[in-house]
Design a protein around this motif. Structure first.
Motif, PDB file in Angstrom:
ATOM      1  N   ASN A  87       0.500  -1.058  -0.081  1.00 21.57           N
ATOM      2  CA  ASN A  87      -0.015   0.246   0.131  1.00 21.57           C
ATOM      3  C   ASN A  87       0.470   0.816  -0.188  1.00 21.57           C
ATOM      4  OD1 ASN A  87      -2.652   1.284  -0.192  1.00 21.57           O
ATOM      5  ND2 ASN A  87      -2.506   1.739   2.099  1.00 21.57           N
ATOM      6  N   ARG A 121       2.462   1.430  -3.465  1.00 24.91           N
ATOM      7  CA  ARG A 121       1.662   0.480  -4.949  1.00 24.91           C
ATOM      8  C   ARG A 121       1.765   0.600  -6.734  1.00 24.91           C
ATOM      9  NH1 ARG A 121      -4.077   0.465  -4.582  1.00 24.91           N
ATOM     10  NH2 ARG A 121      -4.459   0.479  -1.705  1.00 24.91           N
ATOM     11  N   GLN A 127      -9.206  -5.175   2.429  1.00 27.80           N
ATOM     12  CA  GLN A 127      -9.451  -4.547   2.421  1.00 27.80           C
ATOM     13  C   GLN A 127      -8.539  -3.588   0.779  1.00 27.80           C
ATOM     14  OE1 GLN A 127     -11.890  -2.363   5.521  1.00 27.80           O
ATOM     15  NE2 GLN A 127     -13.385  -2.241   4.053  1.00 27.80           N
ATOM     16  N   ILE A 128      -7.386  -3.660   1.611  1.00 30.24           N
ATOM     17  CA  ILE A 128      -5.999  -3.358   1.087  1.00 30.24           C
ATOM     18  C   ILE A 128      -5.931  -3.860   0.113  1.00 30.24           C
ATOM     19  CG2 ILE A 128      -3.977  -2.389   0.556  1.00 30.24           C
ATOM     20  CD1 ILE A 128      -4.972  -0.892   3.845  1.00 30.24           C
ATOM     21  N   TYR A 129      -5.472  -5.086   0.274  1.00 28.99           N
ATOM     22  CA  TYR A 129      -5.543  -5.819  -0.737  1.00 28.99           C
ATOM     23  C   TYR A 129      -6.324  -6.331  -1.891  1.00 28.99           C
ATOM     24  CZ  TYR A 129      -3.584 -10.880  -2.138  1.00 28.99           C
ATOM     25  OH  TYR A 129      -3.369 -12.238  -2.520  1.00 28.99           O
ATOM     26  N   TYR A 130      -7.688  -6.378  -1.696  1.00 26.59           N
ATOM     27  CA  TYR A 130      -8.363  -6.513  -2.636  1.00 26.59           C
ATOM     28  C   TYR A 130      -7.834  -5.340  -2.879  1.00 26.59           C
ATOM     29  CZ  TYR A 130     -11.265 -10.125  -0.031  1.00 26.59           C
ATOM     30  OH  TYR A 130     -11.810 -11.361   0.168  1.00 26.59           O
ATOM     31  N   SER A 131      -7.722  -4.175  -3.349  1.00 23.74           N
ATOM     32  CA  SER A 131      -7.859  -2.905  -4.301  1.00 23.74           C
ATOM     33  C   SER A 131      -6.304  -2.262  -4.593  1.00 23.74           C
ATOM     34  CB  SER A 131      -7.891  -1.630  -3.035  1.00 23.74           C
ATOM     35  OG  SER A 131      -7.089  -1.166  -2.162  1.00 23.74           O
ATOM     36  N   ASP A 173      -3.562  -3.296  -7.197  1.00 26.80           N
ATOM     37  CA  ASP A 173      -3.711  -3.254  -8.752  1.00 26.80           C
ATOM     38  C   ASP A 173      -2.797  -4.501  -9.507  1.00 26.80           C
ATOM     39  OD1 ASP A 173      -5.989  -1.306  -9.356  1.00 26.80           O
ATOM     40  OD2 ASP A 173      -3.636   0.141  -9.554  1.00 26.80           O
ATOM     41  N   HIS A 216     -13.233 -12.403  -5.507  1.00 32.65           N
ATOM     42  CA  HIS A 216     -12.873 -11.255  -5.616  1.00 32.65           C
ATOM     43  C   HIS A 216     -10.962 -11.633  -6.126  1.00 32.65           C
ATOM     44  CE1 HIS A 216     -14.721  -9.961  -1.923  1.00 32.65           C
ATOM     45  NE2 HIS A 216     -14.670  -8.721  -2.459  1.00 32.65           N
TER      46      HIS A 216
END
Length: 253
Positions: A109, A112, A193-197, A199, A222
């Motif tokens: 995060n 990125r 949530q961060i993992y899913y977001s 790219d 996901h």
């Protein structure tokens, strides 16, 4: 083994194994050390062509063990970001196991734009911790230092979990307790949530003996690539290093 000096003269120690392909940073779990867990993984499954950075987190392995550091997941990630900047790495694969998975997500995060892939093995994605972190955090910090650490170390030896006992014996009791508290507390937004977001390419690895797991289908839904290391459980780096290395390599391609 190489050294990187952080603030207050705290020294982070790591192996930096040469290779022409994209660097992979290995981040270990609670009571472990990458210098102990990943040499065999890092030399198998086609990974030898990659630059491989095996980090012992502060408080673990051969790195310093300062009493004043808070040992939160977020602050582990911050000094690893400093390390990547120091090494002038602008394209990276991040691998993290268990607690190291939470650290990996926090690190990804922060950087990125530099992450090609993030590969997690049975990682902490949510608050609440796991079996050992819950057991450790049930003690107060002072009681864990006084007798809880010795109790859990002896229980690990008696149960035959000697590899974890070896890593635990070379970890700071203060670090182990504060790491565990941070895992249980979690953060907002969650590591999940961060993992899913992110790219980047994402792979989540289970040991076959850890299945079935209720999170398997959730991860697939996901768009996470879920892979399984045969003949292994949570401690797959020790139980089937060749199988783990092979999946890591496939996850980068």
């Amino acid at each position: 083994m190489k050294e990187f000096k952080l603030k207050d003269n705290v020294v982070l120690r790591y192996h930096d194994l040469p290779g022409e392909e994209i660097p992979i940073i290995f981040i270990h779990g609670l009571g472990c050390a990458s210098s102990f867990d990943y040499p065999q993984v890092a030399t198998n499954g086609g990974l030898a062509n990659h630059r491989r950075i095996l980090v012992d987190l502060i408080g673990s392995g051969y790195s310093d063990k300062p009493e004043l550091f808070d040992y939160t997941i977020a602050n582990h990630a911050k000094y690893l970001e400093e390390l990547l900047r120091y090494l002038r790495i602008d394209n990276i694969v991040i691998f993290g196991h268990s607690m190291g998975g939470a650290v990996s997500i926090a690190l990804a995060n922060c950087v990125r734009d530099k992450v090609k892939a993030i590969i997690l093995s049975e990682a902490n994605l949510d608050s609440g911790g796991g079996f050992f972190s819950k057991q450790i955090a049930n003690y107060s910090e002072s009681d864990f230092i006084k007798f809880g650490y010795a109790n859990i170390l002896q229980e690990s030896i008696s149960s035959g979990n000697t590899e974890w006992a070896a890593g635990l014996s070379n970890s700071s009791p203060t670090a182990i307790h504060r790491n565990s508290v941070s895992l249980i507390k979690g953060q907002t937004p969650s590591w999940r949530q961060i993992y899913y977001s992110l790219d980047a390419s994402k792979t989540y690895i289970y040991g076959s003996e850890s299945l079935p797991d209720p999170d398997y289908d959730e991860l697939v839904s996901h768009n996470i690539n879920v892979a399984v290391v045969a003949n292994a459980g949570h401690s797959m780096a020790w139980e089937n290093p060749e199988g783990l290395a092979s999946i890591i390599k496939k996850s980068i391609q």
